[in-house]
Design a protein around this motif. Structure first.
Motif, PDB file in Angstrom:
ATOM      1  N   THR A  27       1.677   1.733   0.542  1.00 32.58           N
ATOM      2  CA  THR A  27       0.022   1.370   0.629  1.00 32.58           C
ATOM      3  C   THR A  27      -0.167   0.117  -0.543  1.00 32.58           C
ATOM      4  O   THR A  27      -0.061   0.668  -1.425  1.00 32.58           O
ATOM      5  CB  THR A  27      -0.863   2.689   0.656  1.00 32.58           C
ATOM      6  OG1 THR A  27      -0.419   3.565   1.535  1.00 32.58           O
ATOM      7  CG2 THR A  27      -2.246   2.091   0.806  1.00 32.58           C
TER       8      THR A  27
ATOM      9  N   GLY B 154      -2.789  -2.551  -1.616  1.00 33.07           N
ATOM     10  CA  GLY B 154      -4.501  -2.759  -1.595  1.00 33.07           C
ATOM     11  C   GLY B 154      -4.471  -4.190  -1.765  1.00 33.07           C
ATOM     12  O   GLY B 154      -3.364  -5.094  -1.810  1.00 33.07           O
ATOM     13  N   HIS B 155      -5.682  -4.825  -2.047  1.00 34.97           N
ATOM     14  CA  HIS B 155      -6.097  -6.102  -1.912  1.00 34.97           C
ATOM     15  C   HIS B 155      -5.915  -6.732  -3.528  1.00 34.97           C
ATOM     16  O   HIS B 155      -5.776  -5.857  -4.534  1.00 34.97           O
ATOM     17  CB  HIS B 155      -7.601  -6.405  -1.678  1.00 34.97           C
ATOM     18  CG  HIS B 155      -7.653  -6.458  -0.112  1.00 34.97           C
ATOM     19  ND1 HIS B 155      -7.303  -7.243   0.488  1.00 34.97           N
ATOM     20  CD2 HIS B 155      -8.398  -5.321   0.564  1.00 34.97           C
ATOM     21  CE1 HIS B 155      -7.673  -6.648   2.029  1.00 34.97           C
ATOM     22  NE2 HIS B 155      -8.418  -5.564   1.917  1.00 34.97           N
ATOM     23  N   ASP B 156      -5.401  -7.975  -3.582  1.00 34.72           N
ATOM     24  CA  ASP B 156      -5.032  -8.664  -4.793  1.00 34.72           C
ATOM     25  C   ASP B 156      -4.026  -7.877  -5.567  1.00 34.72           C
ATOM     26  O   ASP B 156      -4.196  -7.522  -6.794  1.00 34.72           O
ATOM     27  CB  ASP B 156      -6.225  -8.702  -5.590  1.00 34.72           C
ATOM     28  CG  ASP B 156      -5.995  -9.591  -6.824  1.00 34.72           C
ATOM     29  OD1 ASP B 156      -5.266 -10.769  -6.828  1.00 34.72           O
ATOM     30  OD2 ASP B 156      -6.681  -9.456  -7.990  1.00 34.72           O
ATOM     31  N   VAL B 157      -2.760  -7.667  -4.894  1.00 38.45           N
ATOM     32  CA  VAL B 157      -1.766  -6.919  -5.509  1.00 38.45           C
ATOM     33  C   VAL B 157      -0.624  -7.964  -5.280  1.00 38.45           C
ATOM     34  O   VAL B 157      -0.170  -8.335  -4.319  1.00 38.45           O
ATOM     35  CB  VAL B 157      -1.379  -5.645  -4.881  1.00 38.45           C
ATOM     36  CG1 VAL B 157       0.180  -5.259  -5.509  1.00 38.45           C
ATOM     37  CG2 VAL B 157      -2.312  -4.512  -4.944  1.00 38.45           C
ATOM     38  N   GLU B 158       0.017  -8.537  -6.607  1.00 42.61           N
ATOM     39  CA  GLU B 158       0.768  -9.773  -6.594  1.00 42.61           C
ATOM     40  C   GLU B 158       2.034  -9.186  -6.760  1.00 42.61           C
ATOM     41  O   GLU B 158       2.385  -8.384  -7.836  1.00 42.61           O
ATOM     42  CB  GLU B 158       0.160 -10.772  -7.647  1.00 42.61           C
ATOM     43  CG  GLU B 158      -0.685 -11.645  -7.293  1.00 42.61           C
ATOM     44  CD  GLU B 158      -0.733 -12.959  -8.097  1.00 42.61           C
ATOM     45  OE1 GLU B 158       0.138 -13.133  -8.892  1.00 42.61           O
ATOM     46  OE2 GLU B 158      -1.967 -13.395  -7.971  1.00 42.61           O
TER      47      GLU B 158
ATOM     48  N   THR C 244       1.881   3.669  -3.602  1.00 45.67           N
ATOM     49  CA  THR C 244       0.569   3.328  -3.520  1.00 45.67           C
ATOM     50  C   THR C 244       0.270   2.376  -4.576  1.00 45.67           C
ATOM     51  O   THR C 244       0.473   2.949  -5.846  1.00 45.67           O
ATOM     52  CB  THR C 244      -0.463   4.745  -3.609  1.00 45.67           C
ATOM     53  OG1 THR C 244      -0.279   5.624  -2.664  1.00 45.67           O
ATOM     54  CG2 THR C 244      -1.845   4.080  -3.290  1.00 45.67           C
TER      55      THR C 244
ATOM     56  N   THR D 154      -3.089   0.152  -5.825  1.00 48.49           N
ATOM     57  CA  THR D 154      -4.276   0.057  -5.081  1.00 48.49           C
ATOM     58  C   THR D 154      -4.977  -1.328  -5.205  1.00 48.49           C
ATOM     59  O   THR D 154      -4.823  -2.073  -4.196  1.00 48.49           O
ATOM     60  CB  THR D 154      -5.332   0.987  -5.950  1.00 48.49           C
ATOM     61  OG1 THR D 154      -5.241   0.687  -7.113  1.00 48.49           O
ATOM     62  CG2 THR D 154      -4.958   2.472  -5.743  1.00 48.49           C
ATOM     63  N   THR D 155      -5.396  -1.992  -6.425  1.00 53.12           N
ATOM     64  CA  THR D 155      -6.106  -3.298  -6.223  1.00 53.12           C
ATOM     65  C   THR D 155      -6.012  -4.009  -7.688  1.00 53.12           C
ATOM     66  O   THR D 155      -5.890  -3.175  -8.735  1.00 53.12           O
ATOM     67  CB  THR D 155      -7.581  -3.132  -6.062  1.00 53.12           C
ATOM     68  OG1 THR D 155      -8.197  -4.082  -5.463  1.00 53.12           O
ATOM     69  CG2 THR D 155      -8.370  -2.171  -6.973  1.00 53.12           C
ATOM     70  N   ASN D 156      -5.979  -5.321  -7.585  1.00 55.56           N
ATOM     71  CA  ASN D 156      -5.929  -6.157  -8.672  1.00 55.56           C
ATOM     72  C   ASN D 156      -4.722  -5.837  -9.547  1.00 55.56           C
ATOM     73  O   ASN D 156      -4.867  -5.544 -10.897  1.00 55.56           O
ATOM     74  CB  ASN D 156      -7.344  -6.115  -9.529  1.00 55.56           C
ATOM     75  CG  ASN D 156      -8.452  -6.281  -8.621  1.00 55.56           C
ATOM     76  OD1 ASN D 156      -9.130  -5.617  -8.252  1.00 55.56           O
ATOM     77  ND2 ASN D 156      -8.620  -7.576  -8.243  1.00 55.56           N
TER      78      ASN D 156
ATOM     79  N   HIS E 213      -5.373   0.705 -10.397  1.00 57.81           N
ATOM     80  CA  HIS E 213      -6.097  -0.756 -10.425  1.00 57.81           C
ATOM     81  C   HIS E 213      -5.768  -1.468 -11.877  1.00 57.81           C
ATOM     82  O   HIS E 213      -5.430  -0.969 -12.713  1.00 57.81           O
ATOM     83  CB  HIS E 213      -7.675  -0.426 -10.368  1.00 57.81           C
ATOM     84  CG  HIS E 213      -8.207   0.382 -11.179  1.00 57.81           C
ATOM     85  ND1 HIS E 213      -8.644  -0.229 -12.530  1.00 57.81           N
ATOM     86  CD2 HIS E 213      -8.124   1.778 -11.457  1.00 57.81           C
ATOM     87  CE1 HIS E 213      -9.084   0.734 -13.436  1.00 57.81           C
ATOM     88  NE2 HIS E 213      -8.954   2.122 -12.733  1.00 57.81           N
ATOM     89  N   ASP E 214      -5.887  -2.882 -11.702  1.00 58.26           N
ATOM     90  CA  ASP E 214      -5.928  -3.658 -12.981  1.00 58.26           C
ATOM     91  C   ASP E 214      -4.659  -3.409 -13.713  1.00 58.26           C
ATOM     92  O   ASP E 214      -4.660  -3.740 -14.881  1.00 58.26           O
ATOM     93  CB  ASP E 214      -7.012  -3.412 -13.566  1.00 58.26           C
ATOM     94  CG  ASP E 214      -8.434  -3.711 -12.833  1.00 58.26           C
ATOM     95  OD1 ASP E 214      -8.803  -4.853 -12.450  1.00 58.26           O
ATOM     96  OD2 ASP E 214      -9.389  -2.662 -12.747  1.00 58.26           O
TER      97      ASP E 214
END
Ligand SMILES: CC(C)(COP(=O)(O)OP(=O)(O)OC[C@H]1O[C@@H](n2cnc3c(N)ncnc32)[C@H](O)[C@@H]1OP(=O)(O)O)[C@@H](O)C(=O)NCCC(=O)NCCS
Length: 211
Positions: free
Chosen positions: A104, A106-110, A122, A124-126, A143-144
């Motif tokens: 899974t 998420g968005h903005d996962v480089e 998993t 998640t984001t950024n 995140h982050d």
């Protein structure tokens, strides 16, 4: 049309990467494994690779004389991945990114070149991952967070939000890194550890709390 790819490393991790490629291909035929590359394959590893219907096609020096294509490094040690990445890149080969369909993301996962994301991960984001970052089965990345080049996160480990793992860090299986912390370059967090303070570069920490 599936693209040829070589897997560098015929050990257990390399063969798990082959499994990951099969899972990707089951959803959409993407890769054809040309074979495994290994400088010193054991007889046991060779036999196991053949049981997968593949073979060892040579060592690093040999493969680098061939016309370049896609490669992935199936080796758990970040320092080894750094060394091999330099050699392969110098020879014009390019590192594929492999993401299991049951991960899974998420968005903005480089995900940097050569990164591997196994089943059940998993992220998640950024999130920012550098080159050849390996996220093993069912680990969680919050995140982050920033995971620099050649970071390895072993199965079931949890990296909380806004964590910075510097280059070559290894997080052992089932370990946790609490939020907002930094682990310095090349450090190892032992299996089951809980990191509650920043870890300087080049250290091994273990236990709860990790020391
Ligand atoms: C912590 C680790 C990096 C080894 O560090 P090390 O300092 O070389 O450890 P050693 O094996 O020399 O053991 C030193 C001591 O630490 C203990 N130890 C080893 N790993 C430990 C861990 N994860 N947590 C707590 N104690 C640990 C040993 O029992 C030993 O204790 P003793 O001195 O009382 O006998 C390693 O054990 C580890 O946890 N690696 C992660 C492996 C992993 O996640 N693999 C997943 C593969 S999919």
């Amino acid at each position: 049309m599936p693209e040829p790819i070589v897997i560098i490393g015929a050990g257990g991790h390399g063969r798990e990467v082959e499994h990951l490629i099969r899972a990707i291909n089951a959803v959409r035929p993407t890769w054809t494994v040309s074979g495994f590359v290994d400088d010193a394959p054991t007889a046991a590893a060779t036999a196991l690779v053949r049981r997968l219907g593949s073979d060892i096609i040579g060592g690093l020096d040999e493969i680098r004389t061939r016309p370049p294509g896609a490669y992935v490094i199936g080796i758990g040690d970040g320092a080894a991945r750094r060394r091999i990445d330099a050699l392969m890149s110098e020879s014009g080969w390019w590192a594929a990114v492999l993401v299991h369909p049951a991960a899974t993301i998420g968005h903005d996962v480089e995900l940097g070149p050569g990164s591997i994301v196994c089943a059940g991960v998993t992220a998640t984001t950024n999130i920012n991952c550098g080159r050849h970052v390996h996220l093993s089965r069912t680990c969680a990345i919050g995140h982050d967070s920033t995971l620099e080049d050649y970071v390895t996160v072993h199965p079931l480990a949890s990296v909380s939000g806004t964590v910075h793992l510097h280059a070559g860090v290894t997080i052992g299986t089932t370990a946790a890194v609490l939020q907002n912390l930094t682990v310095g370059a090349g450090s190892v967090v032992g299996a089951g550890a809980v990191v509650v303070n920043d870890v300087p570069a080049g250290r091994t920490v273990k236990g709860v709390p990790a020391r």
